[in-house]
Design a protein around this motif. Sequence first.
Motif, PDB file in Angstrom:
ATOM      1  N   ARG A  63      -9.869  12.830  23.996  1.00 49.86           N
ATOM      2  CA  ARG A  63      -9.789  14.454  24.425  1.00 49.86           C
ATOM      3  C   ARG A  63     -11.054  15.256  24.451  1.00 49.86           C
ATOM      4  O   ARG A  63     -10.812  16.452  24.265  1.00 49.86           O
ATOM      5  CB  ARG A  63      -8.559  15.090  23.823  1.00 49.86           C
ATOM      6  CG  ARG A  63      -7.432  14.153  23.506  1.00 49.86           C
ATOM      7  CD  ARG A  63      -6.538  13.820  24.612  1.00 49.86           C
ATOM      8  NE  ARG A  63      -5.370  12.999  24.496  1.00 49.86           N
ATOM      9  CZ  ARG A  63      -4.786  12.262  25.342  1.00 49.86           C
ATOM     10  NH1 ARG A  63      -5.091  12.568  26.479  1.00 49.86           N
ATOM     11  NH2 ARG A  63      -3.557  11.569  25.010  1.00 49.86           N
ATOM     12  N   GLU A  94     -13.368  22.665  26.274  1.00 45.95           N
ATOM     13  CA  GLU A  94     -12.829  23.917  26.878  1.00 45.95           C
ATOM     14  C   GLU A  94     -12.467  24.822  26.030  1.00 45.95           C
ATOM     15  O   GLU A  94     -12.808  25.802  25.770  1.00 45.95           O
ATOM     16  CB  GLU A  94     -11.377  23.552  27.735  1.00 45.95           C
ATOM     17  CG  GLU A  94     -11.668  22.722  28.931  1.00 45.95           C
ATOM     18  CD  GLU A  94     -12.429  23.732  30.040  1.00 45.95           C
ATOM     19  OE1 GLU A  94     -12.307  25.042  29.870  1.00 45.95           O
ATOM     20  OE2 GLU A  94     -13.015  23.025  31.143  1.00 45.95           O
ATOM     21  N   ARG A  95     -12.172  24.413  24.735  1.00 43.96           N
ATOM     22  CA  ARG A  95     -12.123  25.162  23.391  1.00 43.96           C
ATOM     23  C   ARG A  95     -13.297  25.573  23.114  1.00 43.96           C
ATOM     24  O   ARG A  95     -13.452  26.882  22.702  1.00 43.96           O
ATOM     25  CB  ARG A  95     -11.430  24.342  22.276  1.00 43.96           C
ATOM     26  CG  ARG A  95      -9.955  23.674  22.328  1.00 43.96           C
ATOM     27  CD  ARG A  95      -9.553  22.660  21.454  1.00 43.96           C
ATOM     28  NE  ARG A  95      -9.640  23.430  19.872  1.00 43.96           N
ATOM     29  CZ  ARG A  95     -10.390  23.041  19.001  1.00 43.96           C
ATOM     30  NH1 ARG A  95     -11.060  21.863  19.272  1.00 43.96           N
ATOM     31  NH2 ARG A  95     -10.116  23.552  17.927  1.00 43.96           N
ATOM     32  N   TRP A 141      -3.916  24.890  22.812  1.00 41.74           N
ATOM     33  CA  TRP A 141      -4.906  23.905  22.764  1.00 41.74           C
ATOM     34  C   TRP A 141      -4.398  22.770  21.528  1.00 41.74           C
ATOM     35  O   TRP A 141      -4.401  21.542  21.646  1.00 41.74           O
ATOM     36  CB  TRP A 141      -6.035  24.163  22.991  1.00 41.74           C
ATOM     37  CG  TRP A 141      -6.582  24.059  24.436  1.00 41.74           C
ATOM     38  CD1 TRP A 141      -6.246  23.313  25.420  1.00 41.74           C
ATOM     39  CD2 TRP A 141      -7.471  25.130  24.931  1.00 41.74           C
ATOM     40  NE1 TRP A 141      -6.912  23.515  26.500  1.00 41.74           N
ATOM     41  CE2 TRP A 141      -7.777  24.746  26.230  1.00 41.74           C
ATOM     42  CE3 TRP A 141      -8.078  26.287  24.511  1.00 41.74           C
ATOM     43  CZ2 TRP A 141      -8.392  25.429  27.113  1.00 41.74           C
ATOM     44  CZ3 TRP A 141      -8.634  26.946  25.317  1.00 41.74           C
ATOM     45  CH2 TRP A 141      -9.099  26.723  26.665  1.00 41.74           C
ATOM     46  N   ARG A 149      -1.177  21.405  21.712  1.00 37.14           N
ATOM     47  CA  ARG A 149      -1.185  20.151  22.982  1.00 37.14           C
ATOM     48  C   ARG A 149      -1.834  18.979  22.367  1.00 37.14           C
ATOM     49  O   ARG A 149      -1.682  17.891  22.573  1.00 37.14           O
ATOM     50  CB  ARG A 149      -1.742  20.704  24.142  1.00 37.14           C
ATOM     51  CG  ARG A 149      -1.610  19.924  25.438  1.00 37.14           C
ATOM     52  CD  ARG A 149      -2.044  20.525  26.697  1.00 37.14           C
ATOM     53  NE  ARG A 149      -3.332  21.111  26.753  1.00 37.14           N
ATOM     54  CZ  ARG A 149      -3.442  22.443  26.616  1.00 37.14           C
ATOM     55  NH1 ARG A 149      -2.584  23.335  26.748  1.00 37.14           N
ATOM     56  NH2 ARG A 149      -4.966  22.690  26.664  1.00 37.14           N
ATOM     57  N   ILE A 150      -2.930  19.331  21.803  1.00 36.63           N
ATOM     58  CA  ILE A 150      -3.758  17.954  21.323  1.00 36.63           C
ATOM     59  C   ILE A 150      -3.005  17.363  20.206  1.00 36.63           C
ATOM     60  O   ILE A 150      -3.027  15.927  20.341  1.00 36.63           O
ATOM     61  CB  ILE A 150      -5.006  18.594  20.637  1.00 36.63           C
ATOM     62  CG1 ILE A 150      -5.967  19.133  21.823  1.00 36.63           C
ATOM     63  CG2 ILE A 150      -5.833  17.347  19.972  1.00 36.63           C
ATOM     64  CD1 ILE A 150      -7.188  19.804  21.223  1.00 36.63           C
ATOM     65  N   ASP A 194     -10.601  18.709  26.417  1.00 35.93           N
ATOM     66  CA  ASP A 194      -9.919  19.468  25.872  1.00 35.93           C
ATOM     67  C   ASP A 194     -10.558  20.275  24.975  1.00 35.93           C
ATOM     68  O   ASP A 194     -10.714  21.510  24.946  1.00 35.93           O
ATOM     69  CB  ASP A 194      -8.618  18.960  25.089  1.00 35.93           C
ATOM     70  CG  ASP A 194      -7.453  18.577  26.065  1.00 35.93           C
ATOM     71  OD1 ASP A 194      -7.695  19.028  27.414  1.00 35.93           O
ATOM     72  OD2 ASP A 194      -6.845  17.740  25.778  1.00 35.93           O
TER      73      ASP A 194
END
Length: 342
Positions: free
Chosen positions: A201, A207-208, A322, A325-326, A204
Amino acid sequence: MLSIVRGGPRILLLKGNEAAMKSLVSSKFRCTEHTLEGAFDSAGEGQSVILFRGGPRGDDRRFLMAAAAADEILALFLNSGYEAWPLSVRIMPRLLFFRVFGEKERVIGQIARDYSAERGRLRSVLRVARKGSIAVCFTAKPLNRSLSIADMMDEVLHVEGVSFEKLLNSLRSRALWYFSEGLENRQWNELEIRIYDSWGRYLDHYERLRAVLESLEAGMILGEGWGKDYAHILMAVKIYRLRLFTFLPAQTIKEILMGLEYGADGSRLVDFDLFSGKEKISWGGIGGKSKTRGDRGSIGTDLRAQLFSQLFPEDRKHLEEWERRILRRRTGEGRTDPSERK
């Protein structure tokens, strides 16, 4: 990106029928009432803070914050009925906010010399302005949010003989040079961040990371892309890497990265490595700043709490979403350590 200079709210001092003036402004623009500190804390660039002369003083004195520029408010009064016309209008100094980091006096002194500015204190911005007076206020906080009085340094520069627009454009053109004047050795740091995740990921976590760097205005991303690392001889590991140009010390960036490595429940979400040139920045020296001074996990949890306290509420909410979701995507995958480099 990095915001170094921006405009502040306009402060108007009005005398007249307070009830009629307040009713008129509130009917046309979104308005809220505050104490002086509350109005300053909430007002942003392009907004106005209105004080009505003759009203109560002290802690009961209220300021009207309007989501409109000063010229829009004055035009509204001019076009209104006589009852709402102000008897007098006094305009406080125009405000500019400039972000400094490190040796603030070096930056403030250079700006004062370049613009023949008069030094003052923060409270001086509430004095009636001389014609063309502009107050340059200084803060160490990011400028992408509302600033409170507590965020401001007491030192203020009053600049005269130049228009607000011209001074703002001039400071913007020199902003990076002035900002760099305050840095230790007047140098920025170019760092490389490597993202490792055995669940794959990568984007992801990118983006974090980007959301946090933007929220803190910690520097500029100069480049990014896929690469490989070798955890063992002949064993390639896929990574996502980015180059960060920052005024912050490498250890501070390492603390941010460690705070992002852990979720709210203490679980390890990702592995970030930080390099300055060929040197890998270790987390070993960070333990002394941790409340628990324990292992990496407890230090990371402390740093996560520290990091979240510095972010916008909406950024904290997005990071938490996030994280959830992860963790949902990992259900049933079996592996538990994102630093497992395959």
